[in-house]
Design a protein around this motif. Structure first.
Motif, mmCIF file in Angstrom:
data_model
loop_
_atom_site.group_PDB
_atom_site.id
_atom_site.type_symbol
_atom_site.label_atom_id
_atom_site.label_comp_id
_atom_site.label_asym_id
_atom_site.label_seq_id
_atom_site.Cartn_x
_atom_site.Cartn_y
_atom_site.Cartn_z
ATOM 1 N N GLN A 143 110.048 24.742 87.160
ATOM 2 C CA GLN A 143 110.007 23.393 87.707
ATOM 3 C C GLN A 143 109.869 22.352 86.612
ATOM 4 O O GLN A 143 110.517 21.291 86.634
ATOM 5 N N GLU A 164 113.155 21.939 84.929
ATOM 6 C CA GLU A 164 114.063 21.159 85.772
ATOM 7 C C GLU A 164 113.773 19.663 85.648
ATOM 8 O O GLU A 164 114.695 18.840 85.541
ATOM 9 N N ASP A 165 112.487 19.311 85.658
ATOM 10 C CA ASP A 165 112.112 17.899 85.495
ATOM 11 C C ASP A 165 112.537 17.390 84.120
ATOM 12 O O ASP A 165 113.044 16.257 83.981
ATOM 13 N N GLN A 166 112.328 18.226 83.099
ATOM 14 C CA GLN A 166 112.704 17.837 81.742
ATOM 15 C C GLN A 166 114.217 17.654 81.626
ATOM 16 O O GLN A 166 114.692 16.713 80.958
ATOM 17 N N GLY A 218 116.221 16.738 84.005
ATOM 18 C CA GLY A 218 116.546 15.468 84.657
ATOM 19 C C GLY A 218 116.281 14.278 83.753
ATOM 20 O O GLY A 218 117.097 13.351 83.665
ATOM 21 N N ASP A 219 115.143 14.301 83.064
ATOM 22 C CA ASP A 219 114.797 13.194 82.162
ATOM 23 C C ASP A 219 115.777 13.107 81.000
ATOM 24 O O ASP A 219 116.214 12.003 80.614
#
Length: 653
Positions: A585, A588-590, A592-593
């Motif tokens: 997770q 995934e956030d990284q 996106g950034d």
């Protein structure tokens, strides 16, 4: 929308007509099964549909631009590449796009290009469009797709760097099928795709094909597979093709209903014909009624007479009848281990087989199912443990490798040599009940098909009159009709059965218990295959619930030593899974950034005020290179950890 049409197609071999005037349609996203007994012409027809051969009469039309993928039965992949590199060839177009993107990235970092605003803008525009196309065609996920399909066929990462040429024949066949699935043709034609697949792989393949984006045309004798994949069935019988809507089970019911209705109509017409003929015979010579009789005669002459309904072709008819009854205890296997050369495949194995039980052994390929049967029979030594037969047990064995047959013998002497005191006429009569008639009995064993050898082995087994049958994949090579005959014979058998099979429909029909064999030994399930599947799902759900409750409650109650070990292992697995899930997770956030940051830099670079400032553009390009590198690394990390999480889930299912 119709993708492909077979119109009035025929195939002849000399004066023999294999099939004639057959018609078949495959629609968009169709799920079509082609069934029929061995030798009916199924493989011949699909080779025509695949374009490998042409029909003698009729035509096969395709939608313009239709892509067709054909996987013949037992057709292994021939390649000098490694497993991974061979799968990559499917995505050559995507990989070319990927390389083009890298080339454009290099051009965009070139100082001369950076200094030319128009050129940079054009390259950037080309790059953006290429990147969008690449993404739309799953360019960022094709490697994960390869891993998923290879994993489904039980090729883990240890196989990725192995040359295809070093794999076994069965593995190369599975790899060929895996490649076909990755190619995703509009029409995928599969001839006996379930041969030699274990239950776990069969289940995965069914799920994959159910969501396959194109159309399917499948030839198979696996009735369970057909029930789960097909939505329409074409039945090839007596040289013609009949169409049925629904899965295989629905086809069987409707076929029986059609035959019943055909008999009703035939009998009704025969009754009418008899009445008319009787009237003509009684009245044709009488002056007062001769005109009416002549009218009836004309009615008979004009009548469109129905053919006598014909059911399926002749089937084998046999039974297994033991000479004597065994004791109640047939076989005990106690804490045994099986394997080769000291290498243990499965342990501890415990079996407690009683009279009149029918026990199926299931498990993945390579776990030792066939080895277990051979060990029980004494053909291989047990690595440890005890194997104890009960009193009065006579054991008959069906070998899937068909090693008990002699290639140079004729069919007649393969049987007669085992029973030399039996008259030749009786031997021929017995062979006839197994569909070996006329000149068939003079064929050499070497010249027989796989199905004929299977029937010959069953003939030999039936003549032994044993009370304990041990069967290793008895349905291999048999068509559906022969499988049903075997099922009936085994269900009527007044003895005990222990068998290995991947045929889930067959297991459902025969088994009273299922034994799951794994590297950790045996687990018993008191029912058929459907019961086994439902019970496994129930146990998995219960174990997950218990683990969740235990995790929440943090119990301190002292449990028996083994329970504590199992609980601690479960707890450690849950902990590792949560940790891995959090890492996925976070990545995934990284991602996106980083993607947002990359997009912002690219938008800034494309603005007019950046074109005239070479220093600013160079600085932005440097930032873009750093972000792109981070993005690639993060994407690799995410892919690896996601696959690890999938493997973790598979290992704990």
């Amino acid at each position: 929308m119709i993708l492909l049409q077979v119109q009035q197609v025929s195939r002849r071999f000399g004066a023999t007509v294999l099939f004639h005037d057959v018609t078949l349609d495959v629609s968009d996203h169709g799920r079509v099964a082609l069934v029929g007994r061995n030798g009916a012409g199924k493989s011949t027809l699909i080779k025509m549909i695949a374009g490998e051969t042409t029909p003698d009469d009729g035509q096969i039309t395709r939608k313009r631009g239709l892509t067709v993928g054909y996987q013949a039965q037992n057709a292994g992949l021939n390649s000098t590449k490694t497993v991974w590199n061979e799968m990559l060839t499917v995505f050559a177009k995507l990989r070319a796009m990927e390389q083009k993107m890298h080339d454009l990235e290099g051009q965009m970092s070139d100082p001369q290009v950076i200094a030319d605003a128009d050129q940079l803008q054009q390259i950037t525009k080309t790059y953006d469009q290429l990147q969008q196309d690449f993404s739309d065609q799953n360019g960022y996920g094709y490697q994960a797709e390869i891993r998923g399909v290879l994993h489904g066929f039980e090729f883990n990462e240890d196989y990725y760097d192995k040359p295809v040429s070093e794999l076994s024949g069965g593995q190369r066949t599975q790899l060929a099928l895996a490649k076909r699935l990755l190619e995703k043709p509009d029409l995928l034609i599969l001839d006996e795709p379930t041969n030699h697949l274990d239950v776990e792989t069969l289940t995965w393949l069914e799920g994959y094909l159910q969501s396959y984006p194109g159309a399917l045309l499948v030839v198979s004798h696996d009735r369970y597979f057909l029930d789960h994949v097909a939505t329409e069935v074409y039945d090839m019988s007596r040289g013609s093709l009949s169409h049925y809507q629904g899965n295989y089970s629905h086809f069987i019911d409707e076929k029986a209903q059609r035959l019943q209705q055909a008999w009703k109509e035939y009998d009704k017409q025969q009754t009418e014909i008899s009445k008319l003929e009787d009237f003509v015979n009684r009245n044709i010579v009488r002056a007062s009624t001769t005109k009416r009789a002549q009218a009836r005669r004309k009615q008979l002459e004009k009548m469109d007479r129905l053919d006598r309904p014909e059911g399926d072709e002749k089937v084998a008819r046999f039974s297994f009848r033991p000479h004597r009854q065994s004791g109640n205890v047939v076989l005990d296997v106690v804490n045994a281990a099986v394997g080769y050369d000291g290498h243990t495949l499965s342990s501890p194995i415990n079996l407690d087989i009683k009279k009149h039980q029918a026990i199926a052994i299931v498990g993945p390929n390579g776990v030792g199912k066939s080895t277990l049967l051979k060990t029980i029979l004494g053909k291989l030594p047990a690595l440890k443990g005890q194997i104890i037969f009960g009193t009065g047990v006579d054991t008959g064995y069906y070998d899937q490798d068909q090693a008990n047959l002699h290639d140079k013998k004729t069919v007649l002497h393969e049987l007669w040599d085992d029973h030399p005191t039996t008259p030749e006429g009786d031997i021929r009569s017995i062979l006839g009940s197994f569909l070996f008639t006329g000149s068939d009995v003079d064929k050499t064993v070497h010249s027989l098909s796989g199905g004929e050898k299977a029937r010959l082995l069953l003939t030999k087994l039936a003549l032994r009159h044993d009370n304990f049958l041990m069967l290793d994949e008895p349905t291999n090579h048999l068509d559906i009709d022969s499988r049903e005959v075997l099922e009936n014979a085994l269900n009527d058998f007044d003895g005990t059965i222990l068998f290995v099979s991947h045929d889930r429909y067959f297991i459902n029909q025969i088994a009273t218990q299922v034994i799951e064999l794994s590297p950790n030994g045996t687990t018993r399930y008191l029912g058929n295959y459907d019961y086994y599947v439902s019970k496994k799902a129930e146990q998995d759900a219960y174990a997950a619930k218990e683990a969740a409750e235990a995790e929440a409650a943090h119990p301190t109650v002292t449990a028996p030593k083994q329970t504590q070990v199992d609980y601690q292992q479960q707890k450690d697995r849950q902990k590792a899974k949560r940790k891995l899930s959090r890492q996925v997770q976070a990545l995934e956030d990284q991602l996106g950034d980083l993607e947002k940051e990359k997009t912002q830099i690219e938008e800034t670079m494309s603005q007019p005020e950046s074109f005239n400032d070479a220093d600013k553009l160079a600085d932005l390009q440097q930032q873009l290179d750093v972000v792109t590198t981070k993005l690639d690394q993060t994407e690799d990390d995410w892919t690896n950890k996601s696959l690890a999480l999938e493997d973790f889930d598979d290992a704990t299912d």
